[in-house]
Scaffold this motif. Structure first.
Motif, PDB file in Angstrom:
ATOM      1  N   ALA A 182      -2.935   3.921   9.911  1.00 49.81           N
ATOM      2  CA  ALA A 182      -3.935   4.393  10.872  1.00 49.81           C
ATOM      3  C   ALA A 182      -4.710   3.223  11.474  1.00 49.81           C
ATOM      4  O   ALA A 182      -4.954   3.187  12.684  1.00 49.81           O
ATOM      5  CB  ALA A 182      -4.887   5.372  10.199  1.00 49.81           C
ATOM      6  N   HIS A 183      -5.096   2.266  10.647  1.00 50.44           N
ATOM      7  CA  HIS A 183      -5.809   1.097  11.162  1.00 50.44           C
ATOM      8  C   HIS A 183      -4.921   0.291  12.109  1.00 50.44           C
ATOM      9  O   HIS A 183      -5.380  -0.157  13.167  1.00 50.44           O
ATOM     10  CB  HIS A 183      -6.299   0.211  10.008  1.00 50.44           C
ATOM     11  N   LEU A 184      -3.667   0.098  11.752  1.00 46.00           N
ATOM     12  CA  LEU A 184      -2.747  -0.631  12.635  1.00 46.00           C
ATOM     13  C   LEU A 184      -2.583   0.113  13.957  1.00 46.00           C
ATOM     14  O   LEU A 184      -2.551  -0.502  15.031  1.00 46.00           O
ATOM     15  CB  LEU A 184      -1.398  -0.833  11.951  1.00 46.00           C
ATOM     16  N   ALA A 185      -2.477   1.453  13.889  1.00 43.88           N
ATOM     17  CA  ALA A 185      -2.333   2.250  15.112  1.00 43.88           C
ATOM     18  C   ALA A 185      -3.567   2.138  16.009  1.00 43.88           C
ATOM     19  O   ALA A 185      -3.464   2.274  17.227  1.00 43.88           O
ATOM     20  CB  ALA A 185      -2.070   3.711  14.756  1.00 43.88           C
ATOM     21  N   GLN A 186      -4.713   1.887  15.422  1.00 42.96           N
ATOM     22  CA  GLN A 186      -5.956   1.725  16.169  1.00 42.96           C
ATOM     23  C   GLN A 186      -6.119   0.311  16.720  1.00 42.96           C
ATOM     24  O   GLN A 186      -7.119   0.006  17.353  1.00 42.96           O
ATOM     25  CB  GLN A 186      -7.156   2.057  15.280  1.00 42.96           C
ATOM     26  N   GLY A 187      -5.134  -0.557  16.440  1.00 47.06           N
ATOM     27  CA  GLY A 187      -5.176  -1.912  16.970  1.00 47.06           C
ATOM     28  C   GLY A 187      -5.812  -2.934  16.060  1.00 47.06           C
ATOM     29  O   GLY A 187      -6.039  -4.076  16.468  1.00 47.06           O
ATOM     30  N   VAL A 188      -6.111  -2.560  14.818  1.00 40.69           N
ATOM     31  CA  VAL A 188      -6.682  -3.522  13.878  1.00 40.69           C
ATOM     32  C   VAL A 188      -5.625  -4.587  13.574  1.00 40.69           C
ATOM     33  O   VAL A 188      -4.465  -4.268  13.300  1.00 40.69           O
ATOM     34  CB  VAL A 188      -7.145  -2.822  12.583  1.00 40.69           C
ATOM     35  N   ALA A 189      -6.020  -5.830  13.647  1.00 43.93           N
ATOM     36  CA  ALA A 189      -5.084  -6.940  13.413  1.00 43.93           C
ATOM     37  C   ALA A 189      -4.641  -6.977  11.959  1.00 43.93           C
ATOM     38  O   ALA A 189      -5.455  -6.765  11.048  1.00 43.93           O
ATOM     39  CB  ALA A 189      -5.740  -8.272  13.785  1.00 43.93           C
ATOM     40  N   LEU A 190      -3.382  -7.240  11.734  1.00 42.45           N
ATOM     41  CA  LEU A 190      -2.828  -7.302  10.381  1.00 42.45           C
ATOM     42  C   LEU A 190      -3.599  -8.294   9.517  1.00 42.45           C
ATOM     43  O   LEU A 190      -3.827  -8.051   8.338  1.00 42.45           O
ATOM     44  CB  LEU A 190      -1.339  -7.689  10.446  1.00 42.45           C
TER      45      LEU A 190
END
Length: 142
Positions: free
Chosen positions: A15-23
């Motif tokens: 979910a965080h990755l889908a929201q654009g949070v950087a790895l």
């Protein structure tokens, strides 16, 4: 697994990755690994003894007791500041216990967990990391 490892770990990261949070924001990359001390699991007569090593975001108390030790045992108790909790009957998955009931099960990590179906065992019983856990072989109720 019979518990929620995918939901607890992978779903929030996805979910965080889908929201654009950087790895990179999930933590620093490491090239070295170390070993952490692990509490001993003891057998004393008809009891296994370990301790709570982690409490997850749902209030499940993960213990140091490995599944291979728990095969013949049916009930877990935790000793919290000298007080013994109610029974945590050993089940295979959450829905084998009534909603709101205490239970224990082998979680996705292969360790015994103390839980409440739909609730927080940590909040309900005041469980904390380091608390003693005793798993007893008990006779089934008739």
């Amino acid at each position: 697994s019979a518990t929620f490892h995918g939901r607890d770990v992978f779903a929030p990261v996805g979910a965080h990755l889908a929201q654009g949070v950087a790895l990179e924001s999930f933590g620093a990359k490491t090239e070295t690994w170390g070993s952490l001390p692990w509490p001993a699991s003891l057998v004393e007569g008809e009891k296994l003894i370990g301790e709570i090593v982690y409490i997850d975001t749902f209030g499940n108390a993960i213990t140091s007791l490995d599944a291979s030790l728990c095969g013949r045992f049916t009930t877990a108790k935790a000793t919290v500041q000298g007080r013994v909790t109610p029974d945590f009957p050993l089940v295979g998955f959450y829905q084998q216990s009534a909603f709101g009931s205490a239970l224990s099960l082998i979680g996705s990590s292969g360790l015994l967990e103390l839980s409440i179906n739909g609730g927080s065992a940590a909040k309900s019983f005041g469980l904390e990391v380091g608390d003693r856990v005793e798993v007893e072989q008990t006779m089934p109720k008739t």
